[in-house]
Design an enzyme around this catalytic site. Structure first.
Site, mmCIF file in Angstrom:
data_model
loop_
_atom_site.group_PDB
_atom_site.id
_atom_site.type_symbol
_atom_site.label_atom_id
_atom_site.label_comp_id
_atom_site.label_asym_id
_atom_site.label_seq_id
_atom_site.Cartn_x
_atom_site.Cartn_y
_atom_site.Cartn_z
ATOM 1 N N GLY A 46 0.833 -1.194 0.000
ATOM 2 C CA GLY A 46 0.000 0.000 0.000
ATOM 3 C C GLY A 46 0.867 1.243 0.000
ATOM 4 O O GLY A 46 1.995 1.223 0.495
ATOM 5 N N GLN A 51 2.790 9.912 1.274
ATOM 6 C CA GLN A 51 4.129 9.303 1.318
ATOM 7 C C GLN A 51 4.998 9.721 0.140
ATOM 8 O O GLN A 51 6.203 9.467 0.139
ATOM 9 C CB GLN A 51 4.015 7.774 1.366
ATOM 10 N N CYS A 91 5.868 -0.020 7.258
ATOM 11 C CA CYS A 91 5.454 1.147 6.466
ATOM 12 C C CYS A 91 6.644 1.583 5.626
ATOM 13 O O CYS A 91 7.763 1.656 6.133
ATOM 14 C CB CYS A 91 5.022 2.271 7.413
ATOM 15 N N LEU A 92 6.403 1.871 4.356
ATOM 16 C CA LEU A 92 7.502 2.274 3.466
ATOM 17 C C LEU A 92 8.163 3.574 3.931
ATOM 18 O O LEU A 92 9.294 3.851 3.566
ATOM 19 C CB LEU A 92 6.989 2.433 2.028
ATOM 20 N N HIS A 133 -4.551 1.310 7.515
ATOM 21 C CA HIS A 133 -3.208 1.913 7.558
ATOM 22 C C HIS A 133 -3.121 3.078 6.562
ATOM 23 O O HIS A 133 -2.633 4.166 6.904
ATOM 24 C CB HIS A 133 -2.169 0.820 7.248
ATOM 25 N N GLU A 134 -3.616 2.857 5.341
ATOM 26 C CA GLU A 134 -3.491 3.899 4.302
ATOM 27 C C GLU A 134 -4.441 5.067 4.563
ATOM 28 O O GLU A 134 -4.077 6.222 4.337
ATOM 29 C CB GLU A 134 -3.732 3.307 2.906
ATOM 30 N N HIS A 137 -2.901 7.317 6.932
ATOM 31 C CA HIS A 137 -1.924 8.210 6.282
ATOM 32 C C HIS A 137 -2.611 9.458 5.731
ATOM 33 O O HIS A 137 -2.114 10.568 5.884
ATOM 34 C CB HIS A 137 -1.225 7.502 5.111
HETATM 35 CO CO CO Z 1 2.495 3.364 5.720
#
Ligand code: CO
Length: 169
Positions: A46, A51, A91-92, A133-134, A137
């Site tokens: 995701g 991000q 998480c990236l 999660h997204e 964000h």
């Molecule tokens: Co993340």
């Protein structure tokens, strides 16, 4: 398509709520294409627009499973949530950090696609976690914010150490 740079915590874009999308135009299509390429390129499941330092309510998810497919999600809204689930998340924007996070086990999300068409998805398992999660964000919330104060402090300390090691390489 182009790869976009993924920003790392504590970049400001990660703690700023994103604005709703109102134009379903070529710019949005390009953003979605680039986000998918960037997510797959980073082996993520995701990616939220925050991000890549774009403050619009846009996210892409491919949670795999039996029918792996790319979901393009614009202006998502959780309209129902139930059950409890606790599992390890990464998480990236926090390379190397994994934390056990409490979430709802099932969620129903209303969203729009790249053409502005409305959809509703009922999700469980990894997709339900990825959606939560997204969407966090997009609200300027990162996964460590879901930890209690002490666990959050310890996680951020571990993360700073991981970042310092990355920078040494
Ligand atoms: Co993340």
């Amino acid at each position: 398509m182009a790869l976009r740079e993924i920003v790392l915590y504590p970049h400001d874009a990660l703690t700023t709520p994103a604005a709703p999308v109102s134009s379903f135009d070529d710019e949005l299509a390009t953003l979605l294409n680039d986000m998918a390429e960037t997510m797959y390129g980073a082996d993520g499941i995701g990616l939220a627009a925050n991000q890549i330092d774009v403050l619009q309510r846009v996210t892409v998810i491919d949670a795999g499973g039996e029918e792996p497919h790319l979901m393009e999600i614009v202006n998502p809204e959780i309209i129902d949530a139930s059950g409890q689930f606790k599992g390890s998340e990464g998480c990236l924007s926090f390379p190397g950090l994994h934390e056990d996070i409490k979430r709802n086990a099932e969620v129903t999300v209303r969203f729009q696609d790249r053409d502005g068409e409305e959809h509703i998805v009922e999700a469980e398992g990894l997709l339900a976690i990825a959606l939560q999660h997204e969407i966090d964000h997009l609200d300027g919330v990162v996964f460590t914010d879901r930890l209690g104060p002490l666990k959050k402090m310890m996680a951020l300390k571990r993360y700073r150490k991981l970042l310092a090691e990355l920078e040494d390489e």
